[in-house]
Design an enzyme around this catalytic site. Structure first.
Site, PDB file in Angstrom:
ATOM      1  N   GLN A   1       1.009  -1.249  -0.085  1.00 38.99           N
ATOM      2  CA  GLN A   1      -0.025  -0.156  -0.007  1.00 38.99           C
ATOM      3  C   GLN A   1       0.984   1.232  -0.003  1.00 38.99           C
ATOM      4  O   GLN A   1       0.640   2.346  -0.628  1.00 38.99           O
ATOM      5  CB  GLN A   1      -0.934  -0.045   1.347  1.00 38.99           C
ATOM      6  CG  GLN A   1      -1.823   1.160   1.342  1.00 38.99           C
ATOM      7  CD  GLN A   1      -2.670   1.264   0.112  1.00 38.99           C
ATOM      8  OE1 GLN A   1      -3.671   0.342  -0.071  1.00 38.99           O
ATOM      9  NE2 GLN A   1      -2.928   2.465  -0.499  1.00 38.99           N
TER      10      GLN A   1
ATOM     11  N   ARG B   1      -1.789   0.838  -7.134  1.00 40.03           N
ATOM     12  CA  ARG B   1      -1.414  -0.618  -6.553  1.00 40.03           C
ATOM     13  C   ARG B   1      -0.966  -1.452  -7.571  1.00 40.03           C
ATOM     14  O   ARG B   1       0.168  -2.270  -7.426  1.00 40.03           O
ATOM     15  CB  ARG B   1      -2.695  -1.424  -5.880  1.00 40.03           C
ATOM     16  CG  ARG B   1      -3.242  -0.449  -4.652  1.00 40.03           C
ATOM     17  CD  ARG B   1      -2.190  -0.483  -3.672  1.00 40.03           C
ATOM     18  NE  ARG B   1      -1.795  -1.767  -3.007  1.00 40.03           N
ATOM     19  CZ  ARG B   1      -2.395  -2.480  -2.318  1.00 40.03           C
ATOM     20  NH1 ARG B   1      -3.586  -2.058  -1.601  1.00 40.03           N
ATOM     21  NH2 ARG B   1      -1.880  -3.494  -2.113  1.00 40.03           N
TER      22      ARG B   1
ATOM     23  N   ASP C   1      -7.637   5.958   7.017  1.00 38.43           N
ATOM     24  CA  ASP C   1      -7.893   4.566   6.809  1.00 38.43           C
ATOM     25  C   ASP C   1      -8.902   4.387   7.617  1.00 38.43           C
ATOM     26  O   ASP C   1      -9.554   5.065   8.553  1.00 38.43           O
ATOM     27  CB  ASP C   1      -6.672   3.857   6.991  1.00 38.43           C
ATOM     28  CG  ASP C   1      -6.972   2.072   6.743  1.00 38.43           C
ATOM     29  OD1 ASP C   1      -8.031   1.885   6.265  1.00 38.43           O
ATOM     30  OD2 ASP C   1      -5.999   1.278   7.456  1.00 38.43           O
TER      31      ASP C   1
END
Ligand code: CP
Ligand code: NVA
Length: 301
Positions: free
Chosen positions: A131, A288, A220
């Site tokens: 990540q 990603r 997050d």
């Protein structure tokens, strides 16, 4: 000699720079098409759910000419008690590398210890380095450079935050983390990152202070996978730690907003911010794929 990627300490700042360059070139289509994984099989062993990590690895491996072998504990003898070392030694005879998502980081280390192939951390309880690669790439893509920027992380001092701390230390940007008391990042991770860098890595309680003049604001989920039992308690502690329009007004005018996803809309981030003009969240999700392709090329070929 095989190389693992369990945390950002496994890769030097110079290699990180090269990896970013390579990933951005791949994304722009500037690189000649190569198939460095032709004839190679890469394992994807996921002990927890995943959308982005598993699918982007599977697609990336295909695009590099290789084959992805997806596994879960339920369909391996690992789920019936076969040991990690025996599993690692066996899979090393078939595969050229393995990506593992697991609850406990020490399971990953135990696997890597016995495996003779590269082991890549696809998320553990304490780290999410793949990540972080996409995060760095996205910041670089949007801001042109990393050094000297101010990044604010508002939320839980979790695996994503820990890897961002290591990224700040590696790439020399300043990081202001706002989290409620009791949810600080791991002290050993903070201490090592601070000892290895001159960039400021600060932990504070006030999200507005963290966001002040920030170039990037990141969040997050408040409740990570495996923490569902303490969800109600955690949500109460984090209610003032939301990325919303008000928080953005404290940042730079051209601030970008990042979220590793999946998002709990209306909790850690509002819809208008996630879908708004400052959001780079879906570019980050796309990255990603490119960052992990560059990583596989570096580790496996
Ligand atoms: N950000 C991330 O790792 O997403 P997944 O859990 O969907 O893989
Ligand atoms: N902190 C989150 C990240 C998900 C990609 C979790 O561990 O569930």
């Amino acid at each position: 000699m095989k190389r693992d990627f369990l945390t950002l300490w496994d890769i030097s700042p110079e290699e990180l720079e090269q990896l970013m360059e390579r990933a951005l070139s791949m994304k722009a289509g500037r690189e000649r098409t190569t198939a460095p994984l032709t004839g190679k099989s890469i394992g994807l062993l996921f002990e927890k759910p995943s959308t982005r990590t598993r699918v982007s690895f599977e697609v990336g491996i295909y695009q590099l000419g290789g084959q992805a072998v997806c596994m879960s504990p339920a369909d391996l003898q690992l789920g019936r008690g076969e040991t990690i070392p025996d599993t690692a030694r066996t899979l090393s005879r078939y595969l050229s590398a393995v990506v593992i998502r697991t609850s406990a980081h020490d399971r990953l280390e135990a696997f890597a210890q016995e495996a003779s192939i590269p082991v890549i951390n696809g998320l553990s309880d304490t780290h999410h380095p793949c990540q972080a690669l996409a995060d760095l790439m996205t910041i670089r893509e949007k801001k042109g450079q990393l050094k000297g920027l101010k990044v604010a992380f508002v939320g839980d001092g979790n695996n994503v935050c820990n890897s961002l701390i290591e990224a700040a230390s590696r790439m020399q940007f300043s990081l202001a983390i706002a989290c409620p008391e009791g949810f600080d990042p791991a002290p050993d991770i903070l201490a090592r990152a601070r000892a290895s860098s001159r960039s400021e890595i600060a932990v504070m309680r006030d999200p507005m202070a963290a966001a002040a003049a920030a170039d990037v604001i990141y969040t997050d989920v408040w409740v990570s996978m495996g923490q569902e039992q303490s969800a109600a308690e955690k949500k109460a502690s984090f209610k003032n730690y939301q990325i919303n329009h008000n928080l953005l007004t404290n940042a730079k005018n051209d601030v970008i907003v990042l979220h590793c996803l999946p998002a709990h809309r209306g909790e850690e981030i509002t819809d208008d911010v996630l879908d708004g003009p400052h959001s780079a969240v879906f570019d980050q999700a796309e990255n990603r794929l490119h960052a992990q392709k560059a990583l596989l090329e570096m580790l496996v070929t």
